[in-house]
Each structure stands twice: as structure tokens, then as C-alpha cells.
Design a protein around this motif. Structure first.
Motif, PDB file in Angstrom:
ATOM      1  N   SER A   1      57.251 -15.481  64.564  1.00  0.00           N
ATOM      2  CA  SER A   1      56.899 -14.064  64.630  1.00  0.00           C
ATOM      3  C   SER A   1      55.440 -13.830  64.260  1.00  0.00           C
ATOM      4  O   SER A   1      54.788 -12.950  64.819  1.00  0.00           O
ATOM      5  CB  SER A   1      57.809 -13.248  63.709  1.00  0.00           C
ATOM      6  OG  SER A   1      59.126 -13.252  64.214  1.00  0.00           O
TER       7      SER A   1
ATOM      8  N   GLU B   1      62.774 -10.411  66.131  1.00  0.00           N
ATOM      9  CA  GLU B   1      62.462 -10.303  64.709  1.00  0.00           C
ATOM     10  C   GLU B   1      61.427  -9.215  64.437  1.00  0.00           C
ATOM     11  O   GLU B   1      61.574  -8.412  63.508  1.00  0.00           O
ATOM     12  CB  GLU B   1      61.954 -11.642  64.184  1.00  0.00           C
ATOM     13  CG  GLU B   1      61.706 -11.636  62.678  1.00  0.00           C
ATOM     14  CD  GLU B   1      61.187 -12.963  62.162  1.00  0.00           C
ATOM     15  OE1 GLU B   1      60.585 -12.971  61.069  1.00  0.00           O
ATOM     16  OE2 GLU B   1      61.370 -13.987  62.847  1.00  0.00           O
TER      17      GLU B   1
ATOM     18  N   PRO C   1      62.640 -14.477  55.492  1.00  0.00           N
ATOM     19  CA  PRO C   1      63.510 -14.580  56.658  1.00  0.00           C
ATOM     20  C   PRO C   1      64.592 -15.640  56.478  1.00  0.00           C
ATOM     21  O   PRO C   1      64.418 -16.603  55.738  1.00  0.00           O
ATOM     22  CB  PRO C   1      62.554 -14.969  57.788  1.00  0.00           C
ATOM     23  CG  PRO C   1      61.439 -15.688  57.090  1.00  0.00           C
ATOM     24  CD  PRO C   1      61.310 -15.021  55.756  1.00  0.00           C
TER      25      PRO C   1
END
Length: 257
Positions: free
Chosen positions: A167, A210, A255
Motif C-alpha cells: 500500500s 487497503e 496491518p
């Protein structure tokens, strides 16, 4: 990051990260030249090559970006920071042993890409000298006709802990795409334009989800073409990087992968 990685982001990690930000004396974002994240000749750019390798790519990318944050002034070098300290900063598990080893592996990888020069070792902290982000091995410089900036809030508001490496990479790509457009005229990419960033379809899909879930990205399907032409539906991407600098955002949660 694994669950053990998530648990390794401690108060000490956050304290050391804030110290690095203060030590950098930066008041705005960190700049990267376009050659760091895309290659118009069909070769894989440095960003995509750093990212490959699962969690190893995650560590390499976040370490490189954070070293660039710190080495803000000429000669763009970093001295005397132990590998274990870098592991603490990035929230790696077992920072004094396995975390330090992963940092060492990341430094070797980045040196092999000619993004950094390293010296020292043999039980002592290795010194780091940034080289050109294009990977050509020359003296460090981000200056040129244009650049892509990662907002300082990426570190200051602990998004470095919230986002996976995939991401983070896509966030830089989207910063390159954004240019001077408005949300009502969000950019889109052809297949050939998308290919120049070197990110796989799996990475693009996973990172898009995400970033969207974190309120950093708006993806829409819009027709392209004039009224009487065939109108192909394409994805448009608008990245809300202002959210990175918003200190009122929810606390960063590492995450889970």
C-alpha cells in the motif's frame, strides 16, 4: 505484517520514530524523483524491485523511505544507528536478534541496488550514504523537472505502522498520477501506463483495497471516450493524501496479512 509483527510496534517504536522525525528537522514531505517509481522503457523501477519478496520487501521499502526521511541534508548520510534500533523503529519482532538480521539483509539488498552505500560492520553500526534514487549509483539527488512527495504525516501520524509495504508503494504511484487534477477529474491509467510502475495485478488489487478501507483512496468506474465513440469503462483513482497529515485520524493500527 504478521500478527507477531503487529504486536512488535511498541511505545518504544513510536518514541524512536518521533526522535528520527525531530532529528531530520524536516517540516514538509520527503521528495522522490519519478525514476524511483516508474520506468518508461519497460524496465522494473527501483520501487517495484524493493517491494518484491513478501515481508522482506515491506522491511526494505519502509527502511529506505525512513532513511531518506532522516538523511535530509548533504552529504545525505546516516552514522551510528544500530540495526536493532532500526528494527525497533519499524516495529519488527525480536528487534535485537531477528529484527536486526532483517535490517542487515535489507541494507545489503539496497546496497546491491546501488540505492545506498554502506560501510562498517564487524559488530559496529553500519554507516549509510544515500545514492541517487534511480539506482544509477551516482550522488544522491531528488531534484529535476518534477518530483513526488510523501507527506511528513506518513511518519508523524504513524501510517508507516498502519499500511503494508504494498500500500505504501501504491500510495507513491498514486501521488505520481495525481498531478494537478481535482477529485472530479481523477486520473486513470491505460494498460501500458500502468505497466511502467512494475507492480503486479495482485499487488495493485490488494493495495487498492487497503488504501480504500483506510480512507486514503477513492476508486470510481467512469466511461472514457466521446459521446459517439465506444466508451470503455476505466477505473479512476483519487488519493486523499491530506488524510496522512491529519493528526485527528484514528490511532494507527498495524496491518494484518
Amino acid at each position: 505484517m504478521s500478527r507477531s509483527s503487529a504486536a512488535a510496534v511498541t511505545a518504544d517504536s513510536r518514541r524512536l520514530l518521533k526522535q528520527l522525525i525531530s532529528r531530520s528537522s524536516r517540516t514538509s514531505g520527503v521528495q522522490f524523483p519519478p525514476a524511483f517509481l516508474r520506468d518508461d522503457d519497460g524496465l522494473d523501477p527501483p520501487l517495484s524491485r524493493i517491494l518484491r519478496g513478501g515481508q522482506g520487501g515491506d522491511v526494505r521499502l519502509k527502511l529506505y523511505l525512513t532513511m531518506t526521511l532522516l538523511a535530509a541534508r548533504h552529504p545525505h548520510d546516516i552514522r551510528g544507528i544500530p540495526a536493532a534500533t532500526w528494527a525497533h523503529v519499524l516495529g519488527l519482532p525480536e528487534p535485537k536478534v531477528n529484527g536486526a538480521r532483517r535490517i542487515g539483509d535489507a541494507l545489503d539488498f539496497l546496497a546491491g541496488m546501488k540505492l545506498i552505500g554502506i560501510a562498517g560492520g564487524q559488530g559496529r553500526p553500519r554507516n549509510v550514504l544515500l545514492r541517487d534514487p534511480s539506482g544509477n549509483g551516482t550522488t544522491y539527488s531528488w531534484r529535476g523537472n518534477r518530483y513526488i512527495s510523501m507527506p511528513l504525516g506518513f511518519w508523524a501520524n504513524e501510517w508507516i505502522y498502519r499500511l503494508t509495504g504494498s500500500s505504501v508503494a501504491l500510495l507513491l504511484v498514486l501521488r505520481d498520477m495525481r498531478s494537478n487534477r481535482q477529485p472530479s477529474d481523477a486520473p486513470w491509467l491505460t494498460t501500458d501506463q500502468k505497466r511502467r510502475y512494475g507492480l503486479s495485478e495482485a499487488t495493485w488489487t490488494r493495495a487498492t483495497k487497503e488504501l480504500t478501507n483506510n480512507g486514503l483512496l477513492i476508486v470510481r468506474r467512469r466511461p472514457q471516450g466521446r459521446d459517439f465513440d465506444y466508451r470503455r469503462l476505466r477505473n479512476t483513482y483519487w488519493v486523499s493524501t491530506e488524510r496522512l497529515d491529519d493528526s485527528t485520524s484514528p490511532p494507527a493500527t498495524p496491518p494484518q496479512e
